[in-house]
Design an enzyme around this catalytic site. Structure first.
Site, mmCIF file in Angstrom:
data_model
loop_
_atom_site.group_PDB
_atom_site.id
_atom_site.type_symbol
_atom_site.label_atom_id
_atom_site.label_comp_id
_atom_site.label_asym_id
_atom_site.label_seq_id
_atom_site.Cartn_x
_atom_site.Cartn_y
_atom_site.Cartn_z
ATOM 1 N N CYS A 172 0.818 -1.215 0.000
ATOM 2 C CA CYS A 172 0.000 0.000 0.000
ATOM 3 C C CYS A 172 0.851 1.264 0.000
ATOM 4 O O CYS A 172 0.407 2.316 -0.461
ATOM 5 C CB CYS A 172 -0.958 -0.001 1.187
ATOM 6 S SG CYS A 172 -0.155 -0.249 2.786
ATOM 7 N N HIS A 201 -0.992 0.656 7.644
ATOM 8 C CA HIS A 201 -1.617 0.766 6.324
ATOM 9 C C HIS A 201 -1.546 2.203 5.817
ATOM 10 O O HIS A 201 -1.688 3.157 6.574
ATOM 11 C CB HIS A 201 -3.081 0.323 6.419
ATOM 12 C CG HIS A 201 -3.770 0.219 5.094
ATOM 13 N ND1 HIS A 201 -3.303 -0.568 4.071
ATOM 14 C CD2 HIS A 201 -4.895 0.819 4.620
ATOM 15 C CE1 HIS A 201 -4.122 -0.461 3.022
ATOM 16 N NE2 HIS A 201 -5.083 0.378 3.333
#
Length: 855
Positions: free
Chosen positions: A337, A801
């Site tokens: 990510c 994340h």
């Protein structure tokens, strides 16, 4: 009947185990074998390409024909993958399944591809067109003999590029090290079970997250962020006190001899090939052990899975998925990510869009690389087309209604009779990641990485690739220069120096607030109440952080500081005042917000709320003034003020990104012989309390490093650098300037693009180079509005994340404009909110900001 000529057939052979077979996706666009036209796999080199057409279905780009025209490889097999229909019994079984979520970094056991899919193959041939391959016919082969059938079977059975990436994504790479291989233990001693129940350090008493020293058998608790359930770092303290570096986590030992082993000397997870023997020295029999605690790998995956950015608005409704050009998501390849959010931010900028969309059309026909998968220009333009064309930004409809509970959809259950909204599938940037991360110690792994570090790495990669290609590169939009002013407090002489940069790293002060109460003026919305965040430090208390204004960080950055200095005019060590301001301003301002605290000698990111203006950020107050009337400049005395040594930009970016001040990063790199960021970081942890840690670099150290730059390079070194696209003169000068260090020589060349290698060329003036010599613009006012930002959740930049938010509107002269914020959360692309207020709600977790200048 159409057959493959024997002269061609005799040249074909099955893929070797070392060869990559690109049978799932075109190497030059994101068309896959799941689309109606399928993928053509070249039976000569096993390149994958979208075909001209199959059964009247044409691909958008026909890269297969282009591959034939360039290589003459005429025989291909078209591969189409089709999911097998599910029986009613299988659907019911799937609904009733209560399979737990993935808890290990391993590939979940699922039915094989052959069980889930049918593969439709057809051998095709480019025939005719002698003398002009563009005129060749693309025809189906009717006569398929045993050899052709064998070749097709070999292509289908070979591990594809996508499968290799998936295996690597889910397997953590842990290897032995010197410390585990050569571990020496004293005389055997039996450890009683009662002595293995809690941390042995006085006053601790923790009963979980316990680490056993494999040298002496001492038991200590781990560090909090590594244990998941709390820890005081006593195992690390034991290493500091004794030098015993290797420990095993109790509760993770299994009968097969596997366990969590950590080497504090390497500061990484390791394998102990003799674990059973080492534990046997303490009377612990591996065969009798039972796993009772989660491994570090399981904790990491479980921890990362809990970090999810809300996909609902303030009213609780699901955010609206959006589709179309510029609104394409990127599938997570496994901790990727950080790369996806960086690419989404870059390709929201017109300079990158124009550069690589044009390259997507023009470059393939002139590419000289042996394979598009190994050509950066091909892969970068492939990303551009994938994200910007809109061809892949379509709702992904699950293969069966039972799949609706998966991550591809948003909405409520069918029983609620409410419409379901499908997210898109997203493109898989596997080839791009493999190429850009190749041979890099961090980005070649599948671990989570720092998005700021990756951006710096990618921009440098773009410059190198563009220079080798002789093409324009778009990174100049980020370039600016800072003015460093030094004034002696005794003679008041001044010295000015300009330094180029492209990412502004700002330290964010970390101020804890113990109360959970947020004070606000009655009847008014407090800015801090919008953005104040908390971090669970332990089970007893929560820490709250004071919000910080971005402008406050800029004021700290430009605020004068007092340092020690060897003044060439006074000819003695004096106090001097140093300040840093901006000489020029970039078109696009990249800001990296560093929020860190050191816990147990490990940098931990904390979510200090940073209040950032979404529009009208005025940088004009921070401009430098240059030499003023009445100021007298200090003489250039090489002995008293030696030139600063060259520092590895990548290592510097990594250390600055971790929150270390610039002077400490430079001191560590000097002290460790420029052996990379990790070695320098370990040195810093050991010398944090040194009284001179923040003092200016000693003149002797700087002179020693600079003096080493006079070494004469060898012909082989000059040749190796020249092969990268530089002239012999440039290569020779760069090697001389960097002490014949090959890697630093290349970095020097890219940081001195206007230097032709002439030894007689004067060095750029430190006080005032010509306007054209510095990137950016001196024009004022320098006002900016926020274009994109990368946000992060998690206690460390190497876990958690990342997502990106992009503003789709166009600003006018005042900085105002209509549009909306789009959230890119891997393959999920949604409209975050209408209007400017969205930015204020999303700022707290932002880590990297992209500001566009208001013209």
């Amino acid at each position: 009947m159409v057959a493959v000529p024997s002269s061609l057939l005799s040249q074909l052979s099955p893929p070797r185990p070392s060869q990559t077979v690109y049978r799932e996706e075109c190497t030059q666009c994101f068309d896959t074998h799941d689309l109606p036209a399928g993928i053509d796999v070249c039976l000569s080199c096993f390149n994958g390409a979208c075909p001209p057409e199959i059964n009247g279905v044409a691909s958008a780009n026909a890269h297969g024909r282009l591959h034939y025209e360039k290589t003459g490889h005429a025989v291909v097999v078209n591969v189409q993958r089709r999911r097998k229909p599910q029986s009613a019994e299988a659907k019911k079984s799937k609904r009733d399944s209560q399979e737990p979520p993935v808890k290990k970094l391993a590939i979940r056991e699922e039915p094989s591809e052959e069980e889930k899919y049918d593969f439709v193959t057809q051998v095709r041939l480019y025939s005719g067109g002698e003398g002009d391959r563009s005129q060749a016919q693309y025809v189906a082969v009717d006569e398929v003999d045993e050899k052709l059938n064998g070749l097709v079977a070999a292509v289908l059975s070979a591990m594809s590029s996508a499968q290799k990436s998936e295996v690597k994504a889910w397997e953590e790479e842990i290897v032995p090290c010197t410390h585990t291989r050569e571990l020496v233990q004293p005389e055997p001693k039996k450890l009683e079970p009662s002595g293995l129940a809690s941390c042995a350090y006085e006053g601790c008493g923790l009963t979980s997250n316990l680490w056993l020293c494999l040298v002496c058998g001492a038991l200590g608790c781990g560090r909090q962020q590594y244990g998941g359930g709390g820890g005081n770092g006593h195992a690390l303290q034991h290493t500091t006190d004794t030098g015993h570096a290797v420990a095993v986590k109790l509760g993770t030992i299994e009968p097969d001899g596997s366990a969590d082993v950590y080497c504090y000397a390497c500061d990484d997870a390791r394998i102990d090939p003799h674990l059973a023997k080492h534990l046997g020295n303490f009377g612990i029999q591996v065969a009798e052990q039972k796993k009772t605690e989660k491994s570090m790998t399981e904790l990491q995956v479980e921890h990362n899975l809990t970090f999810d950015f809300a996909m609902t608005g303030a009213d609780g409704k699901e955010l609206e998925p959006v589709f179309g050009p510029g609104l394409t998501g990127m599938k997570n390849l496994g901790n990727s990510c950080y790369m996806a959010s960086s690419l989404q931010s870059l390709f929201s900028l017109p300079a990158f869009q124009d550069r690589y969309l044009m390259s997507f059309v023009a470059h393939p026909s002139t590419c000289t690389s042996s394979s598009p998968a190994t050509c950066f220009e091909c892969q970068m333009s492939k990303i551009a087309d994938g994200l910007l064309s809109g061809r892949y930004s379509v709702p992904h409809v699950p293969e069966s209604s039972d799949a609706l509970a998966g991550s591809d959809v948003a909405g409520t259950s069918e029983e609620d009779n409410k419409p379901r909204v499908h997210f898109q599938e997203g493109v898989r940037p596997a080839m791009f990641k493999s190429l850009v991360g190749k041979d890099h110690p961090e980005f070649s792994t599948m671990r989570q990485q720092d998005a700021g570090e990756f951006l710096a790495h990618l921009l440098e990669y773009i410059r190198r690739a563009s220079k080798q290609l002789g093409a324009d590169e778009p990174t100049g939009i980020f370039g600016y220069a800072v003015e460093e002013r030094l004034e002696c407090t005794e003679c008041h002489g001044v010295r000015y120096r300009s330094q180029k940069d492209e990412m502004l790293s700002l330290q964010v002060p970390v101020k804890e607030r113990q109360t959970m109460e947020v004070e606000s003026v009655p009847g008014e919305a407090s800015a801090s109440s919008e953005v104040t965040t908390t971090y669970e430090n332990d089970k007893e208390r929560k820490v709250e952080y004071e919000p910080v204004e971005l402008t406050s960080c800029l004021e700290d950055y430009t605020h004068p500081i007092e340092i020690e200095y060897n003044c060439p005019a006074c000819e003695k060590k004096v106090k001097a005042v140093k300040s840093t301001r901006f000489s020029t301003f970039p078109d696009l301002l990249l800001v990296n917000a560093a929020r860190f605290q050191i816990d147990n000698w490990v940098p931990r990111k904390v979510d200090v709320p940073l209040v950032v203006p979404a529009e009208n950020l005025d940088m004009s107050p921070y401009v430098g003034s240059g030499v003023q009337d009445g100021e007298h400049e200090l003489p250039q005395d090489a002995a008293a003020a030696p030139a600063e040594p060259q520092f590895d930009p990548e290592a510097m970016n990594q250390l600055l990104g971790m929150g270390f001040p610039e002077i400490r990063a430079k001191r560590a790199l000097l002290a460790t012989g420029h052996n990379g960021a990790e070695v320098a970081m370990n040195w810093l942890f050991e010398h944090m309390e040194d009284p001179d840690i923040d003092a200016p670099l000693p003149a002797s150290e700087a002179a020693a490093v600079v003096g080493a730059a006079g070494d004469e390079p060898t012909d082989d070194q000059i040749s190796m650098v020249s092969e990268m696209g530089f002239t012999t003169a440039q290569a020779r000068k760069a090697l001389r300037e960097t002490g014949c260090n090959m890697e630093r020589a290349v970095e020097w060349l890219f940081s001195h693009p206007d230097d032709d290698g002439s030894e007689s060329a004067p060095a750029p003036s430190a006080a005032a180079g010509s306007k054209d010599a510095l990137p950016g613009s001196k024009d004022l006012p320098a006002k900016y509005r926020l274009k994109a930002f990368i946000s992060h959740k998690g206690p460390s930049l190497h876990s958690g994340h990342y997502v990106a938010h992009v503003w789709t509107g166009q600003a006018d002269q005042s900085g105002e404009g209509k549009g909306s914020w789009i959230l890119f959360n891997d393959e999920k692309v949604v409209r975050a909110d209408e209007g400017e207020q969205a930015a204020a709600k999303l700022m707290p977790l932002a880590y990297v900001y992209v500001f566009e200048r208001i013209k």
